[in-house]
Design a protein around this motif. Structure first.
Motif, PDB file in Angstrom:
ATOM      1  N   GLU A 146       0.833  -1.215   0.000  1.00 48.87           N
ATOM      2  CA  GLU A 146       0.000   0.000   0.000  1.00 48.87           C
ATOM      3  C   GLU A 146       0.863   1.259   0.000  1.00 48.87           C
ATOM      4  O   GLU A 146       0.644   2.178  -0.791  1.00 48.87           O
ATOM      5  CB  GLU A 146      -0.854   0.023   1.274  1.00 48.87           C
ATOM      6  CG  GLU A 146      -2.331   0.067   0.983  1.00 48.87           C
ATOM      7  CD  GLU A 146      -3.133  -0.102   2.268  1.00 48.87           C
ATOM      8  OE1 GLU A 146      -2.912   0.657   3.231  1.00 48.87           O
ATOM      9  OE2 GLU A 146      -3.987  -1.012   2.274  1.00 48.87           O
ATOM     10  N   ALA A 147       1.866   1.273   0.874  1.00 50.29           N
ATOM     11  CA  ALA A 147       2.736   2.462   0.972  1.00 50.29           C
ATOM     12  C   ALA A 147       3.556   2.631  -0.305  1.00 50.29           C
ATOM     13  O   ALA A 147       3.718   3.741  -0.814  1.00 50.29           O
ATOM     14  CB  ALA A 147       3.654   2.336   2.180  1.00 50.29           C
ATOM     15  N   ALA A 148       4.082   1.502  -0.839  1.00 51.89           N
ATOM     16  CA  ALA A 148       4.917   1.584  -2.049  1.00 51.89           C
ATOM     17  C   ALA A 148       4.097   2.133  -3.211  1.00 51.89           C
ATOM     18  O   ALA A 148       4.583   2.947  -3.994  1.00 51.89           O
ATOM     19  CB  ALA A 148       5.482   0.207  -2.382  1.00 51.89           C
ATOM     20  N   GLU A 149       2.840   1.678  -3.302  1.00 50.98           N
ATOM     21  CA  GLU A 149       1.993   2.148  -4.411  1.00 50.98           C
ATOM     22  C   GLU A 149       1.620   3.622  -4.221  1.00 50.98           C
ATOM     23  O   GLU A 149       1.616   4.406  -5.161  1.00 50.98           O
ATOM     24  CB  GLU A 149       0.762   1.247  -4.549  1.00 50.98           C
ATOM     25  CG  GLU A 149       1.161  -0.139  -5.089  1.00 50.98           C
ATOM     26  CD  GLU A 149       0.012  -1.138  -5.249  1.00 50.98           C
ATOM     27  OE1 GLU A 149       0.265  -2.223  -5.801  1.00 50.98           O
ATOM     28  OE2 GLU A 149      -1.110  -0.857  -4.800  1.00 50.98           O
ATOM     29  N   LYS A 150       1.329   3.998  -2.965  1.00 51.43           N
ATOM     30  CA  LYS A 150       0.942   5.386  -2.701  1.00 51.43           C
ATOM     31  C   LYS A 150       2.090   6.354  -3.011  1.00 51.43           C
ATOM     32  O   LYS A 150       1.898   7.388  -3.637  1.00 51.43           O
ATOM     33  CB  LYS A 150       0.524   5.516  -1.229  1.00 51.43           C
ATOM     34  CG  LYS A 150       0.214   6.936  -0.800  1.00 51.43           C
ATOM     35  CD  LYS A 150      -0.392   6.985   0.592  1.00 51.43           C
ATOM     36  CE  LYS A 150      -0.578   8.431   1.026  1.00 51.43           C
ATOM     37  NZ  LYS A 150      -1.021   8.545   2.410  1.00 51.43           N
ATOM     38  N   TYR A 151       3.305   6.006  -2.570  1.00 51.01           N
ATOM     39  CA  TYR A 151       4.447   6.926  -2.738  1.00 51.01           C
ATOM     40  C   TYR A 151       5.248   6.645  -4.014  1.00 51.01           C
ATOM     41  O   TYR A 151       6.255   7.305  -4.266  1.00 51.01           O
ATOM     42  CB  TYR A 151       5.363   6.839  -1.511  1.00 51.01           C
ATOM     43  CG  TYR A 151       4.764   7.531  -0.309  1.00 51.01           C
ATOM     44  CD1 TYR A 151       4.931   8.895  -0.097  1.00 51.01           C
ATOM     45  CD2 TYR A 151       3.982   6.822   0.604  1.00 51.01           C
ATOM     46  CE1 TYR A 151       4.361   9.530   0.997  1.00 51.01           C
ATOM     47  CE2 TYR A 151       3.399   7.448   1.695  1.00 51.01           C
ATOM     48  CZ  TYR A 151       3.601   8.807   1.884  1.00 51.01           C
ATOM     49  OH  TYR A 151       3.025   9.439   2.965  1.00 51.01           O
ATOM     50  N   GLU A 152       4.825   5.616  -4.782  1.00 52.73           N
ATOM     51  CA  GLU A 152       5.579   5.196  -5.974  1.00 52.73           C
ATOM     52  C   GLU A 152       7.058   5.055  -5.620  1.00 52.73           C
ATOM     53  O   GLU A 152       7.938   5.691  -6.208  1.00 52.73           O
ATOM     54  CB  GLU A 152       5.361   6.190  -7.119  1.00 52.73           C
ATOM     55  CG  GLU A 152       3.913   6.157  -7.571  1.00 52.73           C
ATOM     56  CD  GLU A 152       3.637   7.035  -8.778  1.00 52.73           C
ATOM     57  OE1 GLU A 152       4.502   7.841  -9.138  1.00 52.73           O
ATOM     58  OE2 GLU A 152       2.544   6.909  -9.336  1.00 52.73           O
ATOM     59  N   LEU A 208      10.443  -3.799  -3.661  1.00 51.07           N
ATOM     60  CA  LEU A 208      11.607  -3.195  -4.320  1.00 51.07           C
ATOM     61  C   LEU A 208      11.305  -2.825  -5.756  1.00 51.07           C
ATOM     62  O   LEU A 208      10.536  -3.509  -6.444  1.00 51.07           O
ATOM     63  CB  LEU A 208      12.785  -4.172  -4.273  1.00 51.07           C
ATOM     64  CG  LEU A 208      13.228  -4.581  -2.858  1.00 51.07           C
ATOM     65  CD1 LEU A 208      14.350  -5.596  -2.927  1.00 51.07           C
ATOM     66  CD2 LEU A 208      13.648  -3.359  -2.048  1.00 51.07           C
ATOM     67  N   SER A 209      11.953  -1.772  -6.195  1.00 50.70           N
ATOM     68  CA  SER A 209      11.842  -1.384  -7.605  1.00 50.70           C
ATOM     69  C   SER A 209      12.812  -2.273  -8.387  1.00 50.70           C
ATOM     70  O   SER A 209      13.832  -2.731  -7.840  1.00 50.70           O
ATOM     71  CB  SER A 209      12.196   0.097  -7.770  1.00 50.70           C
ATOM     72  OG  SER A 209      13.510   0.221  -8.235  1.00 50.70           O
ATOM     73  N   PRO A 210      12.533  -2.516  -9.678  1.00 51.42           N
ATOM     74  CA  PRO A 210      13.446  -3.378 -10.444  1.00 51.42           C
ATOM     75  C   PRO A 210      14.834  -2.762 -10.598  1.00 51.42           C
ATOM     76  O   PRO A 210      15.781  -3.453 -10.962  1.00 51.42           O
ATOM     77  CB  PRO A 210      12.743  -3.522 -11.803  1.00 51.42           C
ATOM     78  CG  PRO A 210      11.768  -2.400 -11.887  1.00 51.42           C
ATOM     79  CD  PRO A 210      11.382  -2.062 -10.483  1.00 51.42           C
ATOM     80  N   GLY A 211      14.954  -1.458 -10.265  1.00 55.32           N
ATOM     81  CA  GLY A 211      16.265  -0.797 -10.289  1.00 55.32           C
ATOM     82  C   GLY A 211      17.266  -1.478  -9.367  1.00 55.32           C
ATOM     83  O   GLY A 211      18.480  -1.337  -9.524  1.00 55.32           O
ATOM     84  N   GLU A 240      16.768   6.462  -5.844  1.00 54.74           N
ATOM     85  CA  GLU A 240      15.318   6.417  -6.067  1.00 54.74           C
ATOM     86  C   GLU A 240      14.613   6.633  -4.730  1.00 54.74           C
ATOM     87  O   GLU A 240      15.218   6.507  -3.682  1.00 54.74           O
ATOM     88  CB  GLU A 240      14.901   5.040  -6.602  1.00 54.74           C
ATOM     89  CG  GLU A 240      15.510   4.651  -7.914  1.00 54.74           C
ATOM     90  CD  GLU A 240      15.061   3.255  -8.330  1.00 54.74           C
ATOM     91  OE1 GLU A 240      14.239   2.636  -7.623  1.00 54.74           O
ATOM     92  OE2 GLU A 240      15.538   2.783  -9.376  1.00 54.74           O
ATOM     93  N   LYS A 241      13.287   6.890  -4.829  1.00 52.87           N
ATOM     94  CA  LYS A 241      12.517   7.108  -3.605  1.00 52.87           C
ATOM     95  C   LYS A 241      12.368   5.793  -2.818  1.00 52.87           C
ATOM     96  O   LYS A 241      12.127   4.739  -3.416  1.00 52.87           O
ATOM     97  CB  LYS A 241      11.120   7.630  -3.983  1.00 52.87           C
ATOM     98  CG  LYS A 241      10.650   8.758  -3.060  1.00 52.87           C
ATOM     99  CD  LYS A 241       9.212   9.129  -3.275  1.00 52.87           C
ATOM    100  CE  LYS A 241       8.901   9.725  -4.638  1.00 52.87           C
ATOM    101  NZ  LYS A 241       7.434   9.942  -4.800  1.00 52.87           N
TER     102      LYS A 241
END
Ligand code: UTP
Length: 289
Positions: A146-152, A208-211, A240-241
């Motif tokens: 939820e937090a990851a999606e909200k803050y991208e 995690l981001s794929p980065g 990244e954020k």
């Protein structure tokens, strides 16, 4: 972007639980009547994850078998009228689409996650450590998603631990964003007292981001000569954020004897078949001690 995939690194050698883990993967040791890995897959499934990759090694094929069908056993249960058991073993095999990849050398958690690169592709993904079992009303990984999606952003699951023990964990530099959510600007694995950023420690759950894969690919071995995920994350949070989520729930480190016994006792106290019996047993034991 929606988080649809999860990776469970479970290729560690489990040296803290020897001799049991010489031939039985620590993720397969039962917490009452289910192996630890099942609780983790159930948490991911409850958070809406459908595709799960387990990173294993050559000694851990019992996990692949556990999430497969077992026709001979199912026929026997069917003939014996054991409907409850039959339904349960089928439910386990159908919890999610489970994939496996081997970590051919035990080179650390960061290296194990890097093995998921092809499975993950170019989307954010969840990571649930194979020996950290959570008890919560809302799935812990769902709170992070939820937090990851909200803050991208990437997200790490944290809780406060005593300053006397933070040196065993990864300490996070936090800036408050909202209740229970922080921005992350740095982190340090197993800090010495002068390196501690805060008593917020990362506890076994990440989005995690794929980065992260590019970062892990170019990482030098760190603490213990292994490719450390947290070294990669400390680089990633500068590029990244990243947010930290002070998640609601209790975490058990079932990869060490005391954490394993705490989880076993707590889960047995809640289990309908053992709860009352164990309360009585513990009361009697308490009087004897
Ligand atoms: P741990 O350090 O808790 O697991 O790693 P371990 O290495 O099995 O433990 P001990 O110290 O020998 O008892 C955290 C997570 O990372 C995975 C482990 O399976 C665990 O889920 N891991 C660790 C890997 O998948 N590969 C590795 O090379 C190291």
């Amino acid at each position: 972007m929606k988080v649809r995939k999860a990776v469970i690194p479970a290729a560690g050698l489990g040296t803290r639980m020897l001799p049991a883990t010489k031939t039985v993967p620590k993720e397969m040791l039962p917490l009452v009547d289910k192996p630890a890995i099942q609780y983790i897959i159930e948490e991911a499934a409850a958070a809406g994850i459908e595709d799960i990759l387990i990173v294993t090694n050559r000694a851990k094929s019992a996990m692949d078998d556990y999430f497969d069908y077992y026709p001979e056993l199912e026929t026997r249960l069917n003939q014996g009228g054991k409907d409850r058991e039959l339904t349960e073993i089928r439910r386990v095999a159908d919890l999610a689409n489970i994939f496996y990849v081997r970590q051919k050398e035990t080179k650390g958690l960061g290296h194990a996650i890097w093995r998921a690169k092809r499975f993950v592709g170019d989307e954010p993904f969840a990571v649930l450590l194979g020996d950290d079992v959570m008890r919560s009303d809302k799935p812990v990984i769902g709170q992070l998603i939820e937090a990851a999606e909200k803050y991208e952003a990437s997200a790490v699951g944290v809780q406060q631990v005593g300053l006397d023990v933070i040196g065993k964990y990864c300490s996070v530099k936090t800036e408050a964003l909202e209740e229970r959510i922080f921005g992350v600007s740095d982190l340090v694995e197993k800090p010495r007292p002068e390196q501690v950023f805060s008593n917020y420690a990362i506890l076994g759950r990440y989005v995690l981001s794929p980065g992260v894969f590019d970062v892990l690919e170019n990482l030098e071995p760190g603490y213990g000569g292994e490719i450390q995920l947290t070294d990669g994350l400390s680089k990633l949070c500068r590029m990244e954020k990243m947010v930290a989520v002070d998640f609601e729930g209790r975490r058990y480190d079932t990869g060490n004897l005391k954490g394993f016994l705490e989880a076993t006792i707590d889960f047995a106290l809640e289990h309908p078949e053992t709860g009352e019996w164990l309360q009585d047993f513990l009361r009697k034991k308490g009087k004897e001690l």
